[in-house]
Structure formats: structure tokens, C-alpha cells
Scaffold this motif. Structure first.
Motif, short mmCIF file in Angstrom:
data_model
loop_
_atom_site.label_atom_id
_atom_site.label_comp_id
_atom_site.label_asym_id
_atom_site.label_seq_id
_atom_site.Cartn_x
_atom_site.Cartn_y
_atom_site.Cartn_z
N SER A 1 0.82 -1.21 0.00
CA SER A 1 0.00 0.00 0.00
C SER A 1 0.86 1.26 0.00
N ALA A 2 1.91 1.26 0.81
CA ALA A 2 2.80 2.43 0.86
C ALA A 2 3.54 2.62 -0.47
N LEU A 3 3.99 1.52 -1.05
CA LEU A 3 4.73 1.62 -2.31
C LEU A 3 3.81 2.03 -3.45
N PHE A 4 2.59 1.52 -3.46
CA PHE A 4 1.65 1.90 -4.52
C PHE A 4 1.29 3.38 -4.42
N LYS A 5 1.20 3.89 -3.20
CA LYS A 5 0.95 5.32 -3.01
C LYS A 5 2.11 6.13 -3.59
N GLU A 6 3.33 5.66 -3.34
CA GLU A 6 4.51 6.33 -3.89
C GLU A 6 4.49 6.29 -5.42
N LEU A 7 4.17 5.13 -5.98
CA LEU A 7 4.11 4.97 -7.45
C LEU A 7 3.11 5.94 -8.07
N ILE A 8 1.92 6.01 -7.49
CA ILE A 8 0.87 6.88 -8.03
C ILE A 8 1.26 8.34 -7.88
N ALA A 9 1.80 8.71 -6.73
CA ALA A 9 2.19 10.11 -6.50
C ALA A 9 3.29 10.55 -7.46
N ALA A 10 4.16 9.62 -7.85
CA ALA A 10 5.24 9.95 -8.79
C ALA A 10 4.75 10.00 -10.23
N SER A 11 3.55 9.51 -10.49
CA SER A 11 3.07 9.37 -11.87
C SER A 11 1.91 10.28 -12.23
N PHE A 12 1.12 10.69 -11.22
CA PHE A 12 -0.10 11.45 -11.51
C PHE A 12 -0.25 12.60 -10.53
N PRO A 13 -0.84 13.71 -10.98
CA PRO A 13 -1.22 14.75 -10.01
C PRO A 13 -2.29 14.21 -9.08
N GLU A 14 -2.27 14.71 -7.85
CA GLU A 14 -3.19 14.19 -6.83
C GLU A 14 -4.65 14.42 -7.18
N ASP A 15 -4.93 15.45 -7.98
CA ASP A 15 -6.32 15.71 -8.34
C ASP A 15 -6.79 14.84 -9.51
N LEU A 16 -5.92 13.94 -9.98
CA LEU A 16 -6.32 12.97 -11.01
C LEU A 16 -6.41 11.56 -10.41
N VAL A 17 -5.35 11.12 -9.76
CA VAL A 17 -5.34 9.82 -9.07
C VAL A 17 -4.66 9.99 -7.73
N SER A 18 -5.29 9.44 -6.69
CA SER A 18 -4.71 9.54 -5.35
C SER A 18 -4.94 8.24 -4.59
N VAL A 19 -3.96 7.86 -3.79
CA VAL A 19 -4.05 6.66 -2.96
C VAL A 19 -4.22 7.08 -1.50
N ILE A 20 -5.18 6.44 -0.84
CA ILE A 20 -5.45 6.69 0.58
C ILE A 20 -5.10 5.43 1.36
N ASN A 21 -4.31 5.59 2.41
CA ASN A 21 -4.00 4.47 3.31
C ASN A 21 -4.64 4.73 4.67
N GLY A 22 -4.56 3.76 5.54
CA GLY A 22 -5.16 3.93 6.87
C GLY A 22 -5.95 2.71 7.28
#
Length: 481
Positions: free
Chosen positions: A162-183
């Protein structure tokens, strides 16, 4: 500071973050409500490149989360279908986006009818732990193809992935297009209460009901990919080697932690021992050892391990015969979360493993005397996510197809219908609602907008009031018959 206080503080941060990102994505969608084909293709290519770049790290993270997850299983079930799904979507997206022309009755001519496929807006995706990469990427592919913004809630039971996928998405897309939520679970509960324009949940039936209840407060449409007890029917005359081999693969893959894994086998009473013997032979060939064999995946955590051990203890206490398939006769204790595939005979309806989805390497065998009896057994229970029939008699195949209902079905195979890019995937009844994958995924996350268009000439005026004219009578004569 106590652990519970720390968790509460972290959860509050995640929830606040969720709310902010949701509002940002809503605004971004309003500013660009119709992304072009090129934009969508570029987003999909960006996702593909990120998956390829992070591939090794993702495989390592999944392995850490499971304590032992076969690298090949992760490649086969997570990476490969994600990449192939993107490739298939890129190849077909232009055709899917084209408006479809529809018939116009002569009563309304001259005019045109068409259906346009428009993005819904902000999509929420809730991901389970068993295939944390593919069950995040699959819905994301469909959502991006349909032109949406997407928020993804990853499972708290796969923290490294989950943490790595969040990193992958944040490095690839602006947060207002794709965002990962953990918790934790409280973050997931808040996530499901957001007024998304569509929400997709993959998980258990019990949690699916909670998600649907939360979504109903906002009239959010939901796609629920749940589970259930997917049966495998062994026909009276199929070569036992063929059936046992394919069932063994489907049950042992990911140690049975698959929503479409064969949950139990319906076997002719006079072939039960033959099935046990052949299953043992086929499984042993695939997995000659278990404990230190990286090909055989561990149970995800102590909670799931204890649940499965509880099923075995309950069945044993109620008179079941347990047959553990442990080819090297290894001691599986000492903290390893591996459980050998265990066949269970002499089952009774009151056993927990005959009531709940097993989701692990335990396979009850239920005897039947006729194919009609096997079909009736399935139909007396909630509709499963998958159904498997093993037999080469075409009339028997059609009998099972026509007499049962399940989310999907394989004939003479297990699991593989999920990997077909051009087949919809989804459940029915207790096993879920709605579909995605391929074109059905694009349609699920698109609003199918009906458009009826006229130009200057208005034929409709001939039936305007005042009523009772000769024109009205003629229209009724021709069109009400």
C-alpha cells in the motif's frame, strides 16, 4: 503516547487528507469534464510505465506483506493482467468512446438518436488484501479509460504494498487525477461515505453490505465484487487426472486466497477416492515441498491463519475426515503461516467451512449421485462468484450452464475466466453486482447519456393540442396496433 491515541491521530490525518483530495478532484473534474482520447491514452501509458519501473519493488513488497508470496504468482496474477489490461484498453479505447447510433421510429422523424459515453466524475475504489496490486490497477484502468478522477483506498493488511503503490501513483499522476489513501478500517469507513460519482468495492459480502449502506446515503452507484462459495463439479465421466490437476492449481494458487478459488468440490460418490488420489498426485507434482518452497504462498496474517485453523478444528470435532496433502511431511509450525491444502470428507451443513467462504487452502468434497442432485445442491445456496464444471460431454455442459446462475463460469478450467480481457467480471446476488474488465469496465465508469436531436423541422407539432383532430386519429390508427 499510547498506540490507540497514535492510531487515532493518524486516522484523523488520513481522513482529513481524504476530504481535501475529494474536493480537489471534484474541482479538477469540473474544469475538465471531457478528457480527450489522447489524454486518456497518455494516462494509461503513464500507469503502464510506472508499473514496469516499480515491478521488482512491487513484487518484493507483496512478498513481505504475505511473509512468503510466490514471485511467479504475483507476476501471473498481479503484474501481467495489469499490463495486458492496459494494452487491451489502449487498443480498443477509441472505438469504445465513439457515440453509438440508435434507431429512431418513423413516429419521431426527422431526428437522430445516439448514446454518448461521458465520464461520471470522481470514482472511489476500495481494494482488498489478497491481490493488492491487480485489484487496485484493474479498476483504475477502467476509470481512467472512462475519463474519471480516481481515489483508491488500499488495504491496511498489506502495508508495504500500500505504501509503495501510493509512492508509485504520487510519482506518476497529479493528486487531483489519481490519489491513494491508506489507513485503518475507520479511514475505509469514512472513505465509503464520500459522495463519489461511482464506487467499486472488492471484499467480503458482510463488508460489502456496509459499503452499500454508506453509499446509499449519497445515492452513489456501486459495483460490488464479493465472494462466496464457488463450487467445482466433477462430472461422472471426465478423466480424473484432468479435473484434479486443474482444480488443484486453482485451489493452491495464492494458497486459496482468491475470491474465485474453487471453494468446494461436488464429486460423484463412486469417484471420490479417485479424486482424492489424483488430487494428491497432481498437487505433489506442483509442490513437492511446502515449508521452504517459495512457490507456495503463505497465509497473509495471524488473523486469517487462526480463522482457517478454526475451520479445520471445527470440522474435525464434528466428524469430518481431514486429508492433509503435505508431500514432504514437513512440520509447518514454528511461526510459518503456511497451511497444506487439506481435503475434507464427510462434511455436514453445520460445519463452519460449509457455511462461510473458505478463502484458504481447505477443500471440502461433497458427494453426489446424479448431476441433477449436484445442480440442486448449488441452487439451494447463495449464488456464487464463480462456478466450475469439469466434463467433456456437451449436453452436460449446457445442462449446468442453463440450470445454474453464477457471476462467471469456467468449463474444464479454474480461475482463468478472470484473466480474459474481453469478458466482464462480476458477481450476482450475494456474490456482488455490476461488472468491470475490458469494455464493461469502460461502461461501468461511464455515464451512458441518451441524446435525441431534432433540427428545424418539428414533426411533433402534429400531435400538439387541441386533441381529437383527424391527425391524432390517424396517428393512433397506425401506431397503436
Amino acid at each position: 503516547m499510547g498506540a490507540s491515541v497514535v492510531q487515532l491521530t493518524e486516522s484523523k490525518k488520513h481522513i482529513q487528507h481524504t476530504h481535501r483530495v475529494f474536493e480537489d478532484q471534484k474541482k479538477a473534474f469540473h474544469n475538465n469534464p471531457a478528457p480527450s482520447l489522447t489524454e486518456r491514452q497518455e494516462n494509461l501509458k503513464r500507469l503502464k510505465q510506472a508499473l514496469l519501473t516499480y515491478q521488482d519493488r512491487l513484487l518484493e513488497a507483496i512478498d513481505r506483506d504475505f511473509s512468503c508470496r510466490s514471485r511467479d504468482e504475483s507476476l501471473i496474477a498481479e503484474v501481467m493482467p495489469s499490463i495486458q489490461g492496459i494494452n487491451y484498453t489502449l487498443k480498443n479505447l477509441e472505438g469504445w468512446m465513439k457515440p453509438s447510433r440508435r434507431h429512431v421510429s418513423i413516429l419521431f422523424q426527422p431526428a437522430s438518436n445516439k448514446v454518448c459515453y461521458q465520464p461520471k466524475g470522481v470514482v472511489g475504489v476500495i481494494v482488498p488484501w489478497n491481490y493488492p496490486l491487480y485489484l487496485a490497477v484493474g479498476p483504475l484502468i477502467a476509470s481512467l479509460a472512462a475519463g474519471n478522477r480516481t481515489m483508491i483506498k488500499m488495504s491496511e493488511f498489506t502495508p508495504h504494498t500500500s505504501a509503495l503503490f501510493k509512492e508509485l501513483i504520487a510519482a506518476s499522476f497529479p493528486e487531483d487525477l489519481v490519489s491513494v489513501i491508506n489507513g485503518e478500517a475507520d479511514v475505509a469507513a469514512d472513505f465509503s461515505s464520500r459522495p463519489f460519482d461511482h464506487m467499486l468495492f472488492t471484499g467480503s459480502t458482510s463488508v460489502g453490505k456496509l459499503v452499500m449502506r454508506a453509499a446509499s446515503e449519497n445515492l452513489t452507484p456501486v459495483t460490488l465484487e464479493l465472494g462466496g462459495k464457488s463450487p467445482a463439479i466433477v462430472s461422472p465421466d471426465v478423466p480424473m487426472e484432468d479435473a484434479a490437476q486443474r482444480i488443484a492449481f486453482g485451489k493452491a494458487f495464492n494458497a486459496g486466497q482468491t475470491c474465485v478459488a474453487p471453494d468446494y468440490v461436488l464429486c460423484p460418490a463412486d469417484r471420490t477416492q479417485a479424486f482424492v488420489d489424483e488430487f494428491r498426485a497432481q498437487f505433489s507434482e506442483m509442490y513437492p515441498s511446502l515449508r521452504d518452497n517459495d512457490d507456495y504462498t503463505a497465509i497473509i496474517n495471524e488473523r486469517q491463519y487462526s480463522r482457517l485453523q478454526g475451520y479445520l478444528e471445527d470440522a474435525r470435532a464434528k466428524g469430518a475426515e481431514l486429508i492433509e496433502i503435505n508431500p514432504a511431511q514437513e512440520n509447518m509450525g514454528d511461526g510459518t503461516h503456511k497451511i497444506p491444502v487439506t481435503l475434507v470428507l464427510k462434511t455436514t451443513p453445520d460445519m463452519k467451512l460449509m457455511q462461510d467462504e473458505i478463502f484458504g487452502p481447505i477443500l471440502p468434497i461433497v458427494s453426489y449421485d446424479s448431476l441433477d442432485e449436484a445442480i440442486q445442491y448449488i441452487n439451494d445456496r447463495p449464488r456464487p462468484l464463480a462456478l466450475y464444471f469439469f466434463g467433456y460431454d456437451r449436453s452436460q455442459q449446457h445442462q449446468v450452464i442453463d440450470s445454474t446462475l453464477s457471476g462467471g463460469m469456467c468449463i474444464n478450467d479454474s480461475l482463468m475466466h478472470v484473466a480474459q480481457d474481453d469478458l466482464p467480471f462480476g458477481g450476482v446476488g450475494d456474490s456482488g453486482m455490476g461488472h468491470y474488465h475490458g469494455k464493461e469496465g469502460f461502461l461501468t465508469f461511464s455515464h451512458q447519456r441518451a441524446i435525441f436531436a431534432k433540427q428545424k423541422f418539428n414533426s411533433g407539432k402534429f400531435v400538439y393540442p387541441p386533441y381529437g383532430t383527424s391527425v391524432h386519429k390517424m396517428v393512433y390508427k397506425f401506431f397503436i396496433r
